[in-house]
Design a protein around this motif. Sequence first.
Motif, mmCIF file in Angstrom:
data_model
loop_
_atom_site.group_PDB
_atom_site.id
_atom_site.type_symbol
_atom_site.label_atom_id
_atom_site.label_comp_id
_atom_site.label_asym_id
_atom_site.label_seq_id
_atom_site.Cartn_x
_atom_site.Cartn_y
_atom_site.Cartn_z
ATOM 1 N N VAL A 173 -5.071 -9.428 -8.068
ATOM 2 C CA VAL A 173 -5.992 -8.498 -7.408
ATOM 3 C C VAL A 173 -5.912 -7.126 -8.076
ATOM 4 O O VAL A 173 -6.927 -6.457 -8.280
ATOM 5 C CB VAL A 173 -5.691 -8.397 -5.894
ATOM 6 C CG1 VAL A 173 -6.595 -7.381 -5.230
ATOM 7 C CG2 VAL A 173 -5.846 -9.761 -5.230
ATOM 8 N N ARG A 174 -4.711 -6.730 -8.438
ATOM 9 C CA ARG A 174 -4.519 -5.443 -9.124
ATOM 10 C C ARG A 174 -5.280 -5.424 -10.454
ATOM 11 O O ARG A 174 -5.882 -4.409 -10.813
ATOM 12 C CB ARG A 174 -3.032 -5.191 -9.364
ATOM 13 C CG ARG A 174 -2.719 -3.816 -9.912
ATOM 14 C CD ARG A 174 -1.215 -3.579 -10.099
ATOM 15 N NE ARG A 174 -0.547 -3.431 -8.812
ATOM 16 C CZ ARG A 174 0.293 -4.334 -8.284
ATOM 17 N NH1 ARG A 174 0.589 -5.450 -8.941
ATOM 18 N NH2 ARG A 174 0.856 -4.126 -7.130
ATOM 19 N N GLN A 175 -5.278 -6.537 -11.172
ATOM 20 C CA GLN A 175 -6.007 -6.614 -12.445
ATOM 21 C C GLN A 175 -7.489 -6.372 -12.253
ATOM 22 O O GLN A 175 -8.154 -5.848 -13.145
ATOM 23 C CB GLN A 175 -5.804 -7.985 -13.104
ATOM 24 C CG GLN A 175 -4.465 -8.152 -13.748
ATOM 25 C CD GLN A 175 -4.317 -9.535 -14.365
ATOM 26 O OE1 GLN A 175 -4.884 -10.518 -13.893
ATOM 27 N NE2 GLN A 175 -3.550 -9.604 -15.437
ATOM 28 N N ARG A 176 -8.010 -6.732 -11.102
ATOM 29 C CA ARG A 176 -9.420 -6.504 -10.795
ATOM 30 C C ARG A 176 -9.658 -5.091 -10.261
ATOM 31 O O ARG A 176 -10.798 -4.713 -10.010
ATOM 32 C CB ARG A 176 -9.906 -7.514 -9.746
ATOM 33 C CG ARG A 176 -10.036 -8.929 -10.237
ATOM 34 C CD ARG A 176 -10.333 -9.858 -9.044
ATOM 35 N NE ARG A 176 -10.928 -11.101 -9.460
ATOM 36 C CZ ARG A 176 -12.194 -11.436 -9.265
ATOM 37 N NH1 ARG A 176 -13.010 -10.627 -8.652
ATOM 38 N NH2 ARG A 176 -12.639 -12.592 -9.675
ATOM 39 N N GLY A 177 -8.575 -4.336 -10.030
ATOM 40 C CA GLY A 177 -8.696 -2.983 -9.490
ATOM 41 C C GLY A 177 -9.051 -2.962 -8.015
ATOM 42 O O GLY A 177 -9.627 -1.988 -7.527
ATOM 43 N N LEU A 178 -8.665 -4.010 -7.269
ATOM 44 C CA LEU A 178 -9.096 -4.151 -5.884
ATOM 45 C C LEU A 178 -7.952 -4.268 -4.881
ATOM 46 O O LEU A 178 -8.183 -4.603 -3.720
ATOM 47 C CB LEU A 178 -10.008 -5.379 -5.762
ATOM 48 C CG LEU A 178 -11.314 -5.308 -6.551
ATOM 49 C CD1 LEU A 178 -12.023 -6.652 -6.553
ATOM 50 C CD2 LEU A 178 -12.212 -4.225 -5.981
ATOM 51 N N LEU A 179 -6.731 -3.986 -5.290
ATOM 52 C CA LEU A 179 -5.586 -4.143 -4.389
ATOM 53 C C LEU A 179 -5.546 -3.022 -3.355
ATOM 54 O O LEU A 179 -5.614 -1.838 -3.692
ATOM 55 C CB LEU A 179 -4.282 -4.162 -5.181
ATOM 56 C CG LEU A 179 -3.027 -4.439 -4.352
ATOM 57 C CD1 LEU A 179 -3.064 -5.855 -3.780
ATOM 58 C CD2 LEU A 179 -1.787 -4.243 -5.212
ATOM 59 N N VAL A 180 -5.448 -3.399 -2.087
ATOM 60 C CA VAL A 180 -5.278 -2.447 -0.997
ATOM 61 C C VAL A 180 -3.803 -2.339 -0.643
ATOM 62 O O VAL A 180 -3.252 -1.240 -0.545
ATOM 63 C CB VAL A 180 -6.073 -2.873 0.259
ATOM 64 C CG1 VAL A 180 -5.792 -1.932 1.425
ATOM 65 C CG2 VAL A 180 -7.555 -2.941 -0.041
ATOM 66 N N SER A 181 -3.155 -3.497 -0.469
ATOM 67 C CA SER A 181 -1.777 -3.490 0.000
ATOM 68 C C SER A 181 -1.094 -4.800 -0.334
ATOM 69 O O SER A 181 -1.727 -5.856 -0.340
ATOM 70 C CB SER A 181 -1.770 -3.276 1.521
ATOM 71 O OG SER A 181 -0.475 -3.366 2.057
ATOM 72 N N GLU A 182 0.195 -4.734 -0.573
ATOM 73 C CA GLU A 182 1.042 -5.915 -0.721
ATOM 74 C C GLU A 182 2.314 -5.645 0.072
ATOM 75 O O GLU A 182 2.949 -4.603 -0.101
ATOM 76 C CB GLU A 182 1.353 -6.211 -2.187
ATOM 77 C CG GLU A 182 2.092 -5.079 -2.903
ATOM 78 C CD GLU A 182 2.360 -5.367 -4.362
ATOM 79 O OE1 GLU A 182 3.099 -6.318 -4.659
ATOM 80 O OE2 GLU A 182 1.825 -4.620 -5.197
ATOM 81 N N GLN A 183 2.643 -6.566 0.974
ATOM 82 C CA GLN A 183 3.797 -6.361 1.842
ATOM 83 C C GLN A 183 4.629 -7.631 1.930
ATOM 84 O O GLN A 183 4.083 -8.730 2.039
ATOM 85 C CB GLN A 183 3.359 -5.968 3.261
ATOM 86 C CG GLN A 183 2.477 -4.749 3.343
ATOM 87 C CD GLN A 183 3.147 -3.490 2.850
ATOM 88 O OE1 GLN A 183 4.345 -3.275 3.069
ATOM 89 N NE2 GLN A 183 2.393 -2.653 2.153
ATOM 90 N N VAL A 184 5.950 -7.450 1.918
ATOM 91 C CA VAL A 184 6.890 -8.527 2.220
ATOM 92 C C VAL A 184 7.706 -8.037 3.403
ATOM 93 O O VAL A 184 8.338 -6.981 3.336
ATOM 94 C CB VAL A 184 7.804 -8.848 1.014
ATOM 95 C CG1 VAL A 184 8.849 -9.882 1.405
ATOM 96 C CG2 VAL A 184 6.973 -9.345 -0.164
ATOM 97 N N ILE A 185 7.676 -8.802 4.473
ATOM 98 C CA ILE A 185 8.356 -8.409 5.702
ATOM 99 C C ILE A 185 9.489 -9.413 5.947
ATOM 100 O O ILE A 185 9.244 -10.555 6.344
ATOM 101 C CB ILE A 185 7.379 -8.402 6.894
ATOM 102 C CG1 ILE A 185 6.208 -7.458 6.591
ATOM 103 C CG2 ILE A 185 8.107 -8.015 8.183
ATOM 104 C CD1 ILE A 185 5.051 -7.570 7.553
ATOM 105 N N PRO A 186 10.746 -8.983 5.698
ATOM 106 C CA PRO A 186 11.878 -9.877 5.962
ATOM 107 C C PRO A 186 12.069 -10.075 7.470
ATOM 108 O O PRO A 186 11.859 -9.153 8.259
ATOM 109 C CB PRO A 186 13.075 -9.145 5.374
ATOM 110 C CG PRO A 186 12.515 -8.043 4.541
ATOM 111 C CD PRO A 186 11.160 -7.741 5.084
ATOM 112 N N ARG A 187 12.452 -11.291 7.851
ATOM 113 C CA ARG A 187 12.727 -11.618 9.246
ATOM 114 C C ARG A 187 11.674 -11.063 10.207
ATOM 115 O O ARG A 187 11.980 -10.278 11.107
ATOM 116 C CB ARG A 187 14.121 -11.125 9.649
ATOM 117 C CG ARG A 187 15.253 -11.760 8.862
ATOM 118 C CD ARG A 187 16.623 -11.226 9.185
ATOM 119 N NE ARG A 187 16.746 -9.775 9.301
ATOM 120 C CZ ARG A 187 16.803 -8.915 8.265
ATOM 121 N NH1 ARG A 187 16.744 -9.374 7.041
ATOM 122 N NH2 ARG A 187 16.926 -7.623 8.459
ATOM 123 N N PRO A 188 10.411 -11.453 10.032
ATOM 124 C CA PRO A 188 9.356 -10.907 10.900
ATOM 125 C C PRO A 188 9.591 -11.312 12.357
ATOM 126 O O PRO A 188 10.099 -12.398 12.641
ATOM 127 C CB PRO A 188 8.078 -11.548 10.362
ATOM 128 C CG PRO A 188 8.542 -12.819 9.737
ATOM 129 C CD PRO A 188 9.902 -12.515 9.169
#
Length: 186
Positions: free
Chosen positions: A162-177
């Motif tokens: 998505v970043r390569q397309r210039g369209l990334l809003v957010s990326e999240q990793v949530i441990p132990r949700p």
Amino acid sequence: MAVPNAIGALEFSSIGVGYLVQDTLLKSADVEILIARTICSGKYFIVVGGSVSDVRTAIATGADLAADALVDELVIPNVDEQVFPALGQSVTLGSEPAEALGVVESFSGTSILEAADAACKAARVTLFRVHIAMALGGKGFCLMAGSLGQVRSAVQAAAGVVRQRGLLVSEQVIPRPRPELLAEYI
């Protein structure tokens, strides 16, 4: 139709053109409509599945016909099988707590399909939701669960395309949700 091994998407700035293209691409190739609807910000979105050659034919036909109304297009040959049930929101998670939750958000419904496929191919995760453009201002997001390391790898791969397309809003990793975050999917 057998389980599709390719997926294609077309996004249009015109609803009328979307309907015209949908009819034309169904006449041009043996594809199954997975999604065809208006989406936020007054656009029309089509996702089809089928064989690689049929999906390529349908998407090329639709893109040519749409001309200036085409916003984005995508063909993913050999799409990961997890994408289809996640797109249909038919995935349920087990009752065991997830070690990690991954979220990737894009400014485009089309690019989130590519992100979801990349995530599944990069790591052993459970892709459980691909949400495209409805009530999101035209954005898309995907959700995945698994071990912390696998989710990190999957999110990194998904966010990268998505970043390569210039369209990334957010990326999240949530441990132990907290279980409340996943309650809808259990």
